[in-house]
Design a protein around this motif. Sequence first.
Motif, mmCIF file in Angstrom:
data_model
loop_
_atom_site.group_PDB
_atom_site.id
_atom_site.type_symbol
_atom_site.label_atom_id
_atom_site.label_comp_id
_atom_site.label_asym_id
_atom_site.label_seq_id
_atom_site.Cartn_x
_atom_site.Cartn_y
_atom_site.Cartn_z
ATOM 1 N N PRO A 164 1.533 -10.079 15.344
ATOM 2 C CA PRO A 164 1.241 -10.820 16.577
ATOM 3 C C PRO A 164 0.932 -12.280 16.250
ATOM 4 O O PRO A 164 0.279 -12.569 15.246
ATOM 5 C CB PRO A 164 0.011 -10.098 17.136
ATOM 6 C CG PRO A 164 0.148 -8.697 16.630
ATOM 7 C CD PRO A 164 0.756 -8.834 15.257
ATOM 8 N N VAL A 165 1.404 -13.180 17.086
ATOM 9 C CA VAL A 165 1.305 -14.607 16.771
ATOM 10 C C VAL A 165 -0.121 -15.132 16.971
ATOM 11 O O VAL A 165 -0.894 -14.595 17.769
ATOM 12 C CB VAL A 165 2.308 -15.413 17.617
ATOM 13 C CG1 VAL A 165 3.729 -14.912 17.375
ATOM 14 C CG2 VAL A 165 1.960 -15.360 19.101
ATOM 15 N N THR A 166 -0.446 -16.194 16.227
ATOM 16 C CA THR A 166 -1.811 -16.749 16.255
ATOM 17 C C THR A 166 -1.782 -18.280 16.224
ATOM 18 O O THR A 166 -2.556 -18.914 15.507
ATOM 19 C CB THR A 166 -2.642 -16.227 15.063
ATOM 20 O OG1 THR A 166 -1.946 -16.579 13.843
ATOM 21 C CG2 THR A 166 -2.813 -14.732 15.113
ATOM 22 N N GLY A 167 -0.871 -18.867 16.998
ATOM 23 C CA GLY A 167 -0.807 -20.325 17.038
ATOM 24 C C GLY A 167 -1.915 -20.921 17.881
ATOM 25 O O GLY A 167 -2.885 -20.246 18.228
ATOM 26 N N GLY A 168 -1.759 -22.198 18.199
ATOM 27 C CA GLY A 168 -2.785 -22.889 18.983
ATOM 28 C C GLY A 168 -4.024 -23.115 18.137
ATOM 29 O O GLY A 168 -3.952 -23.172 16.917
ATOM 30 N N SER A 169 -5.193 -23.223 18.806
ATOM 31 C CA SER A 169 -6.424 -23.400 18.044
ATOM 32 C C SER A 169 -7.369 -22.275 18.400
ATOM 33 O O SER A 169 -6.953 -21.287 19.001
ATOM 34 C CB SER A 169 -7.041 -24.740 18.382
ATOM 35 O OG SER A 169 -7.385 -24.754 19.750
ATOM 36 N N SER A 170 -8.609 -22.423 18.047
ATOM 37 C CA SER A 170 -9.582 -21.332 18.213
ATOM 38 C C SER A 170 -9.754 -20.937 19.675
ATOM 39 O O SER A 170 -9.673 -21.760 20.535
ATOM 40 C CB SER A 170 -10.929 -21.781 17.688
ATOM 41 O OG SER A 170 -10.758 -22.297 16.398
#
Lengths: 85, 85, 150, 150
Positions: free
Chosen positions: B79-85
Motif C-alpha cells: 500500500p502506498v505511503t506518499g505525501g507527508s505525515s
Amino acid sequence: MKILYFAWLRTRVGSAEEDVTPPAGVRDVRGLLDWLKTRSPGHAEAFKDLSVVRVAVNQTYVQPDHPVTADDEIAIFPPVTGGSS
Amino acid sequence: MKILYFAWLRTRVGSAEEDVTPPAGVRDVRGLLDWLKTRSPGHAEAFKDLSVVRVAVNQTYVQPDHPVTADDEIAIFPPVTGGSS
Amino acid sequence: MIRVQRDDFDVGAEIERLTAGKHDIGGVVSFIGLVRDLAGGASIKAMTLEHYPGMTETQLAEIEAEANRRWPLSASLIIHRYGRLEPGERIVLVLAASPHREAAFEACHFLIDWLKTKAPFWKLEDTDKGEKWVAADARDDAAAARWVKG
Amino acid sequence: MIRVQRDDFDVGAEIERLTAGKHDIGGVVSFIGLVRDLAGGASIKAMTLEHYPGMTETQLAEIEAEANRRWPLSASLIIHRYGRLEPGERIVLVLAASPHREAAFEACHFLIDWLKTKAPFWKLEDTDKGEKWVAADARDDAAAARWVKG
C-alpha cells in the motif's frame, strides 16, 4: 465620549469621529444609538436599520444592553467584510 | 512478462525487476501471485500476506481477477505511503 | 499541472506562477508536507521516497483531473519529490485556486488525501532504531473515503 | 503571529520563516485571498480596505489564540492588508502548521472563516458602475457557524 464610525456609517454620518456628551439618561448602547439618531439627518439615515449596525465598546463587540460611560471609546460600523471573496 | 517490485516487496524478492514466463495456466493476477510464490523463499516470504500486496497492470491498479498476458507490465507493491505525515 | 522531481521547489514562486494574470481567483489554498523528525517514538535521520516512474505521473494527473471535475478551479498544481530527504525538508506541494475559498479548501484537501492513498510512493525511514518501511495508515484510508461519492 | 499592513507580503518567505527549524511540522496549510476582477456582475477596478486600527489587531490575535487552543499547532500566522488594492493583488494570508495535516487544514479554514466575520475590515469596491460598500455575505456567517461549539 468618543464615537468612531466606519465604512458607510462613516460616510452617512459625514464624520469618522465625534466627541459627544449624551444626556444623563443615555446609559447603554441602545440608548446611545437612539440619541445619536437625533443629531442630524445623516445620523438618522445611518441608524435607520439597526440590523446592519454593529457596536464595539473599547474595541470589544457588545450587545445593545451593554452600558456606556463618558470615558468609553464607542465604535459603530456595519457587519465586517474582510478576507477575500 | 515484465514484473516490477517496489519498497519492501523489492527487498524481500531481492530484485526490482524480473522477466518471467509463467505457465499457460496463469491467466490472472491471483494466478500470477500464486505462481511467483514458488520461485524462491524470498518470493514466498514477500507474498505471504496478500492483504498488504497491491498490483498494477500497465500502470493501472487492478483486482486479483484481472487478466495478465505476456506483453503486460505488472507492478507489485505494498500500500502506498506518499505525501507527508 | 503535476511534477515529480528529486529537487526542492520554491513555494512562493509556484503560487506566483500559478496565479499570475488570473484575476478570477479569490482564494488559493496550499498544502506543504514536510519531513518530521519523529515517527512512532523513533528519531528520524532521513527518509527515502521511492516511486514508480510513469505510473506516478499518470496517477497524479488523474487525481488532479478529478479535482477539476469536482470543483470549479482556476488552477491547480501537485509537486511531489522523491529520493532522500531530511527532517524539515519539503516533500509535497498541493495548490488549488478558485473564485471561492470553499472550493479551493475542499479541492486542496481532496488532492492530498487522494494522493496519499493512490499515488505510488513508498517511504523508507532511516531512524535511530534502523531502517523501516512506513506502513500505510488506516486514518489515510478513512480520510480518502470521505471523498468517495455515494 | 499577526500583522496588519498596507504593504504586500512574500508568501514563500513567510512560510519559510514560520517553519524554519521546527522539525515537528508535518503539514503547513496556507490560504491566500486575492482581489477578484468581478463582483455581482460588476467589473472591479480596485477595492479599498478600511479597518479599525487597534481593534483589528486585538481581534486577529484572539482568533489566532482560539485556533491554537483548538488544534495542536506548531505555528500560525495571519497577515491582512488594508488600503487600495487592484485585481490580482493579495489581501490576506493565513498559515497553520501542525504535526498532522488534518489539524493544519482545519485550523487554517477556521482562521479565515472567523476572520471574515470577526475582524473589523470593510471593503469599498470601485467598479465600472461606481463605488459600492460590500455587504456581508450570509454564506460567511454560515461558514463561521460551523466552528461554533455546541
